[in-house]
Design a protein around this motif. Structure first.
Motif, PDB file in Angstrom:
ATOM      1  N   VAL A   1      -9.112   3.252   6.082  1.00 21.78           N
ATOM      2  CA  VAL A   1      -8.508   3.694   4.827  1.00 21.78           C
ATOM      3  C   VAL A   1      -7.756   2.534   4.177  1.00 21.78           C
ATOM      4  O   VAL A   1      -7.834   2.307   2.973  1.00 21.78           O
ATOM      5  CB  VAL A   1      -7.555   4.878   5.086  1.00 21.78           C
ATOM      6  N   PHE A   2      -7.058   1.776   5.013  1.00 24.68           N
ATOM      7  CA  PHE A   2      -6.227   0.708   4.471  1.00 24.68           C
ATOM      8  C   PHE A   2      -7.076  -0.481   4.062  1.00 24.68           C
ATOM      9  O   PHE A   2      -6.794  -1.135   3.055  1.00 24.68           O
ATOM     10  CB  PHE A   2      -5.163   0.310   5.499  1.00 24.68           C
ATOM     11  N   VAL A   3      -8.120  -0.755   4.843  1.00 27.36           N
ATOM     12  CA  VAL A   3      -8.999  -1.857   4.470  1.00 27.36           C
ATOM     13  C   VAL A   3      -9.662  -1.553   3.135  1.00 27.36           C
ATOM     14  O   VAL A   3      -9.684  -2.371   2.215  1.00 27.36           O
ATOM     15  CB  VAL A   3     -10.060  -2.078   5.569  1.00 27.36           C
ATOM     16  N   TYR A   4     -10.131  -0.326   3.002  1.00 29.69           N
ATOM     17  CA  TYR A   4     -10.787   0.062   1.749  1.00 29.69           C
ATOM     18  C   TYR A   4      -9.804   0.032   0.581  1.00 29.69           C
ATOM     19  O   TYR A   4     -10.102  -0.497  -0.480  1.00 29.69           O
ATOM     20  CB  TYR A   4     -11.388   1.467   1.917  1.00 29.69           C
ATOM     21  N   GLY A   5      -8.622   0.583   0.824  1.00 26.11           N
ATOM     22  CA  GLY A   5      -7.627   0.659  -0.250  1.00 26.11           C
ATOM     23  C   GLY A   5      -7.196  -0.718  -0.714  1.00 26.11           C
ATOM     24  O   GLY A   5      -7.081  -0.981  -1.920  1.00 26.11           O
ATOM     25  N   ALA A   6      -7.000  -1.645   0.246  1.00 28.15           N
ATOM     26  CA  ALA A   6      -6.517  -2.978  -0.121  1.00 28.15           C
ATOM     27  C   ALA A   6      -7.519  -3.672  -1.031  1.00 28.15           C
ATOM     28  O   ALA A   6      -7.148  -4.489  -1.883  1.00 28.15           O
ATOM     29  CB  ALA A   6      -6.273  -3.804   1.131  1.00 28.15           C
ATOM     30  N   GLN A   7      -8.803  -3.341  -0.865  1.00 29.10           N
ATOM     31  CA  GLN A   7      -9.813  -3.973  -1.714  1.00 29.10           C
ATOM     32  C   GLN A   7      -9.658  -3.563  -3.178  1.00 29.10           C
ATOM     33  O   GLN A   7     -10.186  -4.201  -4.077  1.00 29.10           O
ATOM     34  CB  GLN A   7     -11.215  -3.596  -1.204  1.00 29.10           C
ATOM     35  N   LYS A   8      -8.958  -2.470  -3.406  1.00 24.10           N
ATOM     36  CA  LYS A   8      -8.758  -2.001  -4.785  1.00 24.10           C
ATOM     37  C   LYS A   8      -7.521  -2.621  -5.428  1.00 24.10           C
ATOM     38  O   LYS A   8      -7.250  -2.397  -6.593  1.00 24.10           O
ATOM     39  CB  LYS A   8      -8.610  -0.476  -4.805  1.00 24.10           C
ATOM     40  N   LEU A   9      -6.741  -3.354  -4.649  1.00 18.56           N
ATOM     41  CA  LEU A   9      -5.533  -3.960  -5.217  1.00 18.56           C
ATOM     42  C   LEU A   9      -5.819  -5.404  -5.611  1.00 18.56           C
ATOM     43  O   LEU A   9      -6.686  -6.058  -5.053  1.00 18.56           O
ATOM     44  CB  LEU A   9      -4.383  -3.925  -4.200  1.00 18.56           C
ATOM     45  N   ASP A  10      -5.053  -5.884  -6.593  1.00 22.56           N
ATOM     46  CA  ASP A  10      -5.244  -7.234  -7.086  1.00 22.56           C
ATOM     47  C   ASP A  10      -4.224  -8.163  -6.432  1.00 22.56           C
ATOM     48  O   ASP A  10      -3.050  -8.165  -6.803  1.00 22.56           O
ATOM     49  CB  ASP A  10      -5.069  -7.238  -8.612  1.00 22.56           C
ATOM     50  N   TRP A  11      -4.696  -8.951  -5.462  1.00 20.21           N
ATOM     51  CA  TRP A  11      -3.731  -9.765  -4.716  1.00 20.21           C
ATOM     52  C   TRP A  11      -3.132 -10.862  -5.590  1.00 20.21           C
ATOM     53  O   TRP A  11      -2.045 -11.370  -5.310  1.00 20.21           O
ATOM     54  CB  TRP A  11      -4.371 -10.350  -3.460  1.00 20.21           C
ATOM     55  N   LYS A  12      -3.828 -11.233  -6.666  1.00 19.90           N
ATOM     56  CA  LYS A  12      -3.278 -12.304  -7.517  1.00 19.90           C
ATOM     57  C   LYS A  12      -2.017 -11.825  -8.233  1.00 19.90           C
ATOM     58  O   LYS A  12      -0.991 -12.504  -8.237  1.00 19.90           O
ATOM     59  CB  LYS A  12      -4.322 -12.751  -8.537  1.00 19.90           C
ATOM     60  N   LEU A  13      -2.099 -10.620  -8.795  1.00 14.70           N
ATOM     61  CA  LEU A  13      -0.903 -10.080  -9.460  1.00 14.70           C
ATOM     62  C   LEU A  13       0.240  -9.915  -8.448  1.00 14.70           C
ATOM     63  O   LEU A  13       1.391 -10.251  -8.734  1.00 14.70           O
ATOM     64  CB  LEU A  13      -1.225  -8.739 -10.120  1.00 14.70           C
ATOM     65  N   GLY A  14      -0.125  -9.388  -7.272  1.00 13.09           N
ATOM     66  CA  GLY A  14       0.897  -9.242  -6.233  1.00 13.09           C
ATOM     67  C   GLY A  14       1.505 -10.575  -5.866  1.00 13.09           C
ATOM     68  O   GLY A  14       2.717 -10.699  -5.667  1.00 13.09           O
ATOM     69  N   GLY A  15       0.667 -11.602  -5.780  1.00 14.68           N
ATOM     70  CA  GLY A  15       1.148 -12.935  -5.432  1.00 14.68           C
ATOM     71  C   GLY A  15       2.104 -13.478  -6.485  1.00 14.68           C
ATOM     72  O   GLY A  15       3.154 -14.034  -6.164  1.00 14.68           O
ATOM     73  N   ILE A  16       1.724 -13.305  -7.760  1.00 13.56           N
ATOM     74  CA  ILE A  16       2.609 -13.781  -8.835  1.00 13.56           C
ATOM     75  C   ILE A  16       3.962 -13.078  -8.728  1.00 13.56           C
ATOM     76  O   ILE A  16       5.024 -13.689  -8.821  1.00 13.56           O
ATOM     77  CB  ILE A  16       1.967 -13.509 -10.212  1.00 13.56           C
ATOM     78  N   ASN A  17       3.900 -11.766  -8.488  1.00 13.13           N
ATOM     79  CA  ASN A  17       5.134 -11.015  -8.365  1.00 13.13           C
ATOM     80  C   ASN A  17       6.002 -11.525  -7.209  1.00 13.13           C
ATOM     81  O   ASN A  17       7.227 -11.567  -7.303  1.00 13.13           O
ATOM     82  CB  ASN A  17       4.818  -9.535  -8.140  1.00 13.13           C
TER      83      ASN A  17
END
Lengths: 565, 352, 334
Positions: free
Chosen positions: C71-87
């Motif tokens: 569930v978490f592997v699949y869900g993480a693929q839907k998040l944008d790590w670049k935006l998270g990184g900038i934040n």
């Protein structure tokens, strides 16, 4: 801030206002906006007493319903199953979250803690007042639920029943209320820890603190470490109910047993939030009324800390039948027994304190002795429930109900004892000793009549939270209900005794019981800043300095404990 | 020592414990009374000392001061910490050993499925028979594999000393073996002990233990519909009286409407639908057959076989106006034949 | 909550003066040092409660991740790590400027203090801005929490019928199809089917009944089950463990999972929105505190002798930052 409007101090006083805290200023606003820990304590006491009465009325309704067997077959019953379920839910929620948890620490702790330290106030007076208003708000929300879909989930709010679509909308109010009450409790605990750490008099070492403060300190540690977890659990419950998050609801893939883990991770330590302050008061009362130094100070002090720490690792014993794995059950059972030892140490030390003492059987001491009896039964029956095989049989029966009432209502007995003990200090009046004793005896008899039969019917298989039961259990239920009425009578006598004392009671001496902790070395009631001078820290359990003075009907210090200036 | 307590516990229902109905009852009771005796001794010691001190060391004007001022004794502290701890260890170990017996079912246990829902139990036997009371053979280990359709429940049989929560979304299991058949009219009691809502306290049933040799016969006849051919079934539904006259072997078979009435209770319909015309969580069943119901979306529908069937399997599809979508779908929890029975029952509930 | 403790810090500043020389010293304290120590200890304890508040959620995350890694592997693929990184960078910078502001307050550098607080405040705005972009993006795809989860666009080819068939518009429909209901349906059907074919001859001879795998795993092929580390023999045991099922070989972030294989994805978004949402609320509270400090700094309340509120506000901001440092990898990276 109340002092700002006060008239100029009399000429003989220095900068310190010597008038007692009750008379330092007048009017409702001077109370509602006070930052004085004593007034906040008194306001808590009033609020908690009112809520205790309400919770007690719900208990009487529950007991009255249960006078009769097979209620479900009754035609047009006065109290229906829905009503009954709401009654026991409200009784539990009010007594646990609103009355017992804040009872001793917030009401009495607030009043005496800074004075015992020789401090002028708690470290954060505004946070203290905020705690009180959070308590008010949480209580108001919980009560508001009565009018917006009364809650019938039991005080434990087990999912998925509590979050299902047809669960009452009042759930949100009650749970929000409990969340706010939780943070009220956190802030009180935080305040107390900082106060004990920072505001001790020079020379007042940790091992010269009254044991009540050790208990309050341990309690505060639990409040700070456990309550936020309850907070987040309740938040999750709210979003689960309103937004269908699915954390604990199997319909969305969630796990209801996980909720129980979260809930008990707080709610088991919460039992120690309730009982530890009571044990602290016990150490004061037993020693003072035996006029003998507390026996085994360090063991009692450290056992409070041990109980607080062990209390965090035993929550799983509420879940032996929940479907958690056998291995977890075994581990939690073993850990559970670890809590029994420090509790036993305390009881033995109290007995050793009484040994060869000079025991005055005044009302506070009576309550303390009742507590030894009640907590003795409450603690020992815990052994049946910590043992795996017997718990499987007894879990969720009236045996458990009786067990936790013997523990938690033990706290209530000490709360009563503590109210009688500090009453002269709080209000400057003595109550009628005979009325106080009669009330305590009625309460004791009523209590045992109510709950001893519940052990028997519980082990005979009577499940808890039952509106309708088989006839074989009726005799025990009738006994139990009669006992609850006796308790109600005892409460009325106690209320009468205390209320009349406010008007008619004799003026209280500074030290009516002969205690050596600092609150008894200031006037009754204390001045606004607690001492008219600088208190000197001493061993709080050394009574050699005190002698009885029949003229003031109180004890007098041979060498002064408060130096002027 | 263990034996002594076993003897004490072997009375048929003691003061503190109910009748012993399963193979583990005696060992649980021995442990219970062992702890009981330890507690009684400690309690007597504590209260005895307390009362003694109260009397002997009472404060009088002549005796204002204590006669001793000992403030601590480490040896004593250690003694009263360590000695009770040893007893606690004993309790834990004993409790653990009995618990293991209670928890681990024998390999050859006979499996009965349990479905709990607000507020009824359904026990399903391997041949498909479903009952409200639990009937088991004596002397055979029984394993109950349990699931819940809605909220938490807990299956508790006091005489067997067993209890296990029934949790939605997972299976839980409990086992027991009842050595003795229950006498007529004196079955064991079975309770729900996890609070599950309004009629929590009505979720109690009986447990009947049959002699081992009588059980297969009981099971075969418990549900006569099991094993009935489709042709016979059609005949029976069409005209039960004629069918039973024609087939004397089905003499005990009740008409579908009567069985439907039992299902009305058993399947939990009763908790939301009345038959006396009063509205409850759901519409009343009185006079429901053929009635035209106004639906929440403004349309209307005549109550017939198809509507009843759809509303049982998927209650949200056509909601009657004024009622919420709160009924749990029965899809997968009810058999076609049971729906037939319920329909037959509903037909009999004409309006008064 | 945070306000409360901030107020307490302030209470130190505004308690009625009783002839003490320092107007910032409350009447019940003996010295400024004592007052400062109290504030500091109080703040640390409060931070401990905050950590435990989040601790509950981290705990939930840990349990579910170990039970349902897919569930978490699949869900993480839907998040944008670049935006998270900038934040993450934005927050780290704001934490630095906050520390710098505290230093300025101690040295009595009012300009520096105002500048530091100002930049920190802007950092908070930036963080919340990016967060709202992220949320909007998630909502536009229907990635809501729990019962509201209703994805409309899928990268996978076979997404269309999935969306139609499984994730219908309303929460009620979602309810009907979700885990438990299915599990009971299937389970019961299995029991009856099993029962109908074997009528008991003698009680003792009956074999123990098989238990079907939980519905959460229905729809997966046998090979796929084994790949995910699922062993049917473990089911009953696993059913006793929190979470209800076993997956002993967790998929890694490299594993490509399709929407059909991963049930209960909505739980990922439930915990994601809860944790980042609660964190967001804390950022807002922190910003309010910083704004209040800014106003007081403008008034010139702080100096080398009295900078306690800035110090305590800084501690709070660092905690908010620290929690994000844990949230970022847990949701976006692993």
């Amino acid at each position: 801030m109340s002092t700002l409007n006060a008239p100029a101090a009399p000429a003989y006083a220095t900068a310190v206002d010597t008038r007692n805290y009750l008379k330092a200023s007048y009017g409702p606003v001077s109370w509602l906006l006070t930052l004085d820990h004593k007034r906040i304590g008194v306001m808590y006491l009033v609020g908690i007493s009112v809520m205790f009465l309400l919770g007690g009325i719900f208990a009487l309704l529950v007991r009255t319903t249960l006078l009769f067997a097979n209620n479900a077959e009754a035609v047009d019953p006065l109290i229906t199953a829905e009503l009954y379920n709401r009654f026991f839910t409200l009784h539990g929620a009010i007594m646990v979250f609103i009355v017992i948890i804040p009872g001793i620490p917030a009401a009495l702790g607030n009043f005496v803690l800074p004075i015992m330290l020789g401090a002028k106030d708690v470290a954060f007076p505004r946070v203290n007042l905020l705690s009180f208003y959070m308590w008010m708000l949480g209580t108001a929300l919980a009560l508001a639920s009565l009018f917006f879909g009364a809650v019938d989930t039991g005080w434990t709010f087990y999912t998925p029943y509590s979050t299902s679509e047809n669960s009452p909308s009042g759930m949100i109010l009650v749970v929000t209320g409990a969340f706010i009450l939780g943070f009220s409790s956190v802030f009180t605990g935080l305040n107390f820890i900082v106060t004990i750490h920072q505001l001790r008099r020079p020379g007042q070492t940790w091992f010269r603190l009254p044991l009540f403060l050790w208990a309050i300190y341990s309690t505060a540690v639990i409040q700070i470490l456990a309550t936020p977890v309850l907070g987040i659990t309740l938040l999750l419950l709210i979003v689960e109910k309103t937004m269908k998050m699915g954390f604990f609801n199997p319909a969305y893939g969630g796990d209801p047993v996980l909720f129980q883990h979260f809930f008990w991770f707080y709610s088991h330590p919460a039992v120690y939030i309730m009982i530890l302050p009571a044990m602290g008061v016990m150490s004061e009362i037993i020693s003072v009324f035996s006029r003998k130094h507390i026996f085994g100070y360090r063991f009692i002090a450290w056992s409070s800390v041990a109980i607080a720490l062990f209390g965090f690792i035993v929550w799983g014993h509420h879940m032996f039948t929940s479907g958690q794995s056998a291995l977890m059950n075994t581990i939690f059972s073993a850990l559970t027994f670890s809590v029994a030892v420090p509790s036993a140490i305390k009881v033995f030390n109290w007995l050793a304190t009484m040994y060869k003492g000079s025991i005055a059987l005044q009302t506070p001491m009576l309550y303390a002795l009742w507590f030894i009896w009640i907590f003795g039964i409450g603690g020992l029956t815990g052994l049946f429930l910590g043992t795996l095989a017997t718990d499987i049989h007894l879990h969720d029966t009236y045996f458990v109900v009786a067990h936790f009432h013997y523990v938690m209502a033990g706290t209530i007995f000490v709360l009563f004892g503590a109210i009688h003990y500090w009453w002269p200090k709080m209000f400057g009046r003595m109550y009628d000793e005979r009325q106080g004793a009669i009330a305590s005896i009625l309460l004791f008899i009523g209590f045992n009549l109510t709950f001893l039969p519940q052990f028997v019917m519980g082990s005979q298989g009577m499940p808890r939270r039952y509106y309708s039961y088989d006839e074989v259990y009726q005799v025990y239920h009738v006994l139990s209900s009669v006992g609850s009425y006796v308790m109600a009578a005892g409460l009325l006598v106690m209320g009468y005794c205390l209320f009349t004392s406010l008007k008619r009671g004799a003026k209280a001496p500074d030290n009516p019981w002969g205690s050596n902790s600092l609150e008894w070395h200031t006037t009754s009631p204390p001045p606004l800043e607690n001492f008219n001078g600088t208190p000197v820290a001493d061993d709080p359990y050394d009574y050699h300095n005190l002698e009885w003075d029949p003229q003031i009907q109180g004890f007098r210090s041979k060498k002064p404990m408060v130096t002027s200036g | 020592m263990s034996r002594a307590f076993t003897t004490l516990a072997q009375f048929d229902g003691t003061f503190m414990m109910p009748k012993q109905g399963s193979t583990v009852s005696a060992s649980v009771d021995s442990l219970f009374y062992f702890i009981f005796v330890i507690c009684a001794v400690f309690f007597a010691l504590i209260v005895g000392l307390m009362v003694w001190f109260m009397v002997v060391y009472r404060r009088t004007p002549q005796r204002m001061d204590p006669t001793s001022n000992v403030t601590h004794n480490t040896r004593l502290e250690l003694l009263w910490s360590v000695f009770p701890s040893l007893l606690l260890v004993l309790m834990f170990v004993w409790g653990f050993r009995v618990f293991v017996d209670m928890r681990v079912p024998p390999e050859d246990a006979y499996v009965i499925n349990v479905n709990a829902q607000q507020w009824s139990w359904a026990f399903t036997y391997p041949n498909g028979t479903e009952t409200e009371d639990l009937t088991v053979p004596a002397g055979v280990p029984i394993k109950l594999v349990m699931q819940s359709a809605d909220v938490l429940h807990s299956l508790y049989i006091p005489n067997f000393r067993v209890k296990q929560d029934v949790v939605p979304g997972r299976y839980t299991m409990v086992w027991f073996e009842a050595p003795e058949p229950t006498p007529e009219n004196k079955p064991h009691r079975l309770f729900c002990t996890e609070y599950c809502g309004k009629d929590h306290s009505n979720m109690n049933r009986n447990v009947i233990v049959l002699p081992k040799e009588d059980f297969p016969e009981w099971l075969e006849n418990a549900d006569p519909l099991i094993g009935m051919t489709p042709e016979h079934y059609q005949e029976y539904v069409a005209d039960p009286q004629a069918f039973i006259t024609a087939h004397p072997e089905y003499v005990g078979l009740m008409p579908p409407a009567v069985m439907g009435e039992r299902l009305y209770t058993k399947k939990g319909c009763v908790s939301c639908h009345t038959v006396d015309g009063k509205a409850n969580t759901g519409p009343t069943f009185q006079g429901i057959w053929g009635r035209t119901e106004e639906l929440a979306d403004g349309s209307s529908v005549k109550v017939d076989e198809n509507y009843v069937r759809e509303s049982i399997l998927n209650p949200g599809a056509k909601l009657v106006k004024g009622y919420g979508n709160v009924m749990t779908p029965y899809q997968g929890r009810i058999k076609d034949r049971e729906i037939d029975m319920l329909i037959a029952y509903l037909r009999t509930l004409a309006s008064k | 909550m945070a306000d409360a403790v901030q107020t307490s810090g302030a209470s130190a500043g505004h308690e009625g003066p009783h002839g003490h020389h320092d107007p910032n010293l409350a009447h019940h304290f003996d010295t400024m040092e004592q007052q400062f120590e109290c504030g500091k200890l109080g703040m640390w304890l409060f931070l401990a409660t905050e950590v435990l508040l989040f601790g509950g959620l981290f705990c939930w995350y840990a349990i579910w991740r170990s039970n349902h890694p897919e569930v978490f592997v699949y869900g993480a693929q839907k998040l944008d790590w670049k935006l998270g990184g900038i934040n993450t960078i934005v927050l780290l910078v704001s934490s630095f400027t906050m520390a710098w502001a505290v230093g300025c307050a101690q040295r009595g550098n009012r300009q520096g203090l105002l500048l530091g607080l100002g930049i920190t405040f802007l950092g908070g705005i930036g963080f919340m801005g990016i967060k709202s972009v992220e949320y909007t993006e998630k909502f536009s795809h229907g990635y809501y929490w729990g019962g509201s989860y209703n994805p409309t666009h899928h990268e996978e080819g076979h997404a269309a019928d999935h969306a139609d068939g499984e994730h219908a518009e309303t929460a009620d429909a979602a309810h009907a199809e979700a885990g438990a209901a299915d599990s009971h349906g299937d389970g019961h059907a299995a029991d009856s089917a099993h029962g109908e074919e074997s009528v008991a001859d003698s009680a003792g001879e009956l074999a123990p009944q098989e238990v079907r795998p939980p519905a959460a795993l229905a729809g997966l092929s046998a090979e796929r089950l084994t790949e995910l580390g699922y062993e049917p023999s473990k089911v009953l045991l696993a059913a006793e463990a929190p979470g209800g099922l076993a997956a002993s070989a967790p998929p890694t972030s490299e594993t490509k999972l399709s929407a059909e294989e991963v049930r209960n994805v909505h739980l990922f978004f439930s915990i994601y929105f809860c944790m980042t949402g609660l964190h967001g609320i804390h950022v807002l509270i922190g910003m309010a505190v910083i704004g209040w400090l800014f106003v007081r700094a403008l008034r010139g309340d702080f100096g080398p002798g009295y900078f306690e509120p800035v110090d305590l506000g800084g501690l709070y901001w660092h905690l908010v930052d620290l929690i994000w440092i844990y949230l970022f990898p847990l949701f976006y990276l692993i």
